[in-house]
Design an enzyme around this catalytic site. Sequence first.
Site, PDB file in Angstrom:
ATOM      1  N   HIS A  53       0.836  -1.199   0.000  1.00 56.81           N
ATOM      2  CA  HIS A  53       0.000   0.000   0.000  1.00 56.81           C
ATOM      3  C   HIS A  53       0.872   1.250   0.000  1.00 56.81           C
ATOM      4  O   HIS A  53       0.881   2.024   0.969  1.00 56.81           O
ATOM      5  CB  HIS A  53      -0.929  -0.003   1.212  1.00 56.81           C
ATOM      6  CG  HIS A  53      -1.972  -1.073   1.178  1.00 56.81           C
ATOM      7  ND1 HIS A  53      -2.956  -1.130   0.214  1.00 56.81           N
ATOM      8  CD2 HIS A  53      -2.171  -2.143   1.990  1.00 56.81           C
ATOM      9  CE1 HIS A  53      -3.724  -2.185   0.435  1.00 56.81           C
ATOM     10  NE2 HIS A  53      -3.266  -2.816   1.504  1.00 56.81           N
ATOM     11  N   GLN A 157       0.159 -12.201   7.451  1.00 55.20           N
ATOM     12  CA  GLN A 157      -1.015 -11.398   7.798  1.00 55.20           C
ATOM     13  C   GLN A 157      -2.293 -12.208   7.563  1.00 55.20           C
ATOM     14  O   GLN A 157      -2.569 -12.640   6.438  1.00 55.20           O
ATOM     15  CB  GLN A 157      -1.060 -10.106   6.969  1.00 55.20           C
ATOM     16  CG  GLN A 157       0.094  -9.171   7.277  1.00 55.20           C
ATOM     17  CD  GLN A 157      -0.067  -7.806   6.641  1.00 55.20           C
ATOM     18  OE1 GLN A 157       0.861  -7.003   6.691  1.00 55.20           O
ATOM     19  NE2 GLN A 157      -1.209  -7.507   6.041  1.00 55.20           N
ATOM     20  N   GLU A 159      -6.097 -11.900   7.274  1.00 55.97           N
ATOM     21  CA  GLU A 159      -6.976 -10.762   6.986  1.00 55.97           C
ATOM     22  C   GLU A 159      -8.344 -11.177   6.476  1.00 55.97           C
ATOM     23  O   GLU A 159      -9.136 -10.333   6.060  1.00 55.97           O
ATOM     24  CB  GLU A 159      -6.298  -9.838   5.961  1.00 55.97           C
ATOM     25  CG  GLU A 159      -4.917  -9.373   6.421  1.00 55.97           C
ATOM     26  CD  GLU A 159      -4.221  -8.493   5.406  1.00 55.97           C
ATOM     27  OE1 GLU A 159      -4.465  -7.284   5.436  1.00 55.97           O
ATOM     28  OE2 GLU A 159      -3.443  -9.030   4.593  1.00 55.97           O
ATOM     29  N   ASP A 182      -8.697  -5.167   7.047  1.00 55.60           N
ATOM     30  CA  ASP A 182      -9.224  -6.042   5.995  1.00 55.60           C
ATOM     31  C   ASP A 182     -10.146  -7.097   6.582  1.00 55.60           C
ATOM     32  O   ASP A 182     -11.140  -7.493   5.946  1.00 55.60           O
ATOM     33  CB  ASP A 182      -8.073  -6.702   5.242  1.00 55.60           C
ATOM     34  CG  ASP A 182      -7.506  -5.814   4.150  1.00 55.60           C
ATOM     35  OD1 ASP A 182      -8.239  -5.493   3.208  1.00 55.60           O
ATOM     36  OD2 ASP A 182      -6.336  -5.436   4.246  1.00 55.60           O
TER      37      ASP A 182
END
Length: 257
Positions: A53, A157, A159, A182
């Site tokens: 991101h 991660q 999510e 998320d």
Amino acid sequence: MTASDVHPLRRRLRAALTAGKPAVGTFVKLASPDVVELAAAAGFAFVVVDLEHSTLTERDAVDLVRHADACGLPALVRVPEVDAAAVNRLLEAGAAGIQLSMLTRLAQAEALVAATRFAPAGRRSVSLANRAARFGAAPLAGFLRAEQEEPPVLVGQIETARTDPLPELVAALDVCFVGSTDLAVDLGLPADPAVLRAAVDRVRDAARSARVAFGGWAPTRAAAADLGLGAAGYLVVGSDLQILAAGLRAAAGEGDQ
């Protein structure tokens, strides 16, 4: 400094994960080396260079990793997928570890381990012509031994609500990281706070079962507990952009006081 000190940095970060209090870092989304110097001076335990991101390029990430390494600050790199060649280049530049987004399947975790470990533990290609290997100053056997003793720190991660069984999914990693933003969207934003908290607790319990560190992101240190991250050993707080924006807003509003 030309060669990397990444192995003692990895050792220090792993020790911090089990120290009984959060190892606190932040996301880096800006290409300026000043950011990692400021993070080191502020006392952060690590930074995560963000290739998911942000507008950072791989070249930017390499430069940031090198600068963080020179500052004595462990720098992980967040990637959206396992690109073995890119992961290898980042590790050769001195990255302390890799943080993989959207981990849902055991095959992804296996690919991450394979890309970050030399044979027989993985399939990472070997070269000594890089900073992490001190540009060939260390013998091959010594470099391989250092990598075996202090391999890259791996963060996965979680999510989404649906994944392969979590304890098995994260067992080969160092950190099981809940991506609560998320996850909230996946559960149907605005998610019921009780439903989201139960999902976060499930990730925490999976980390405990797998005997890996529990981690997550919070906008501030103070917000961590309310997000279910009170037991986190690996806590990412905000980002350079977020911290800069908050400071700018505060400065711009000073005249209104």
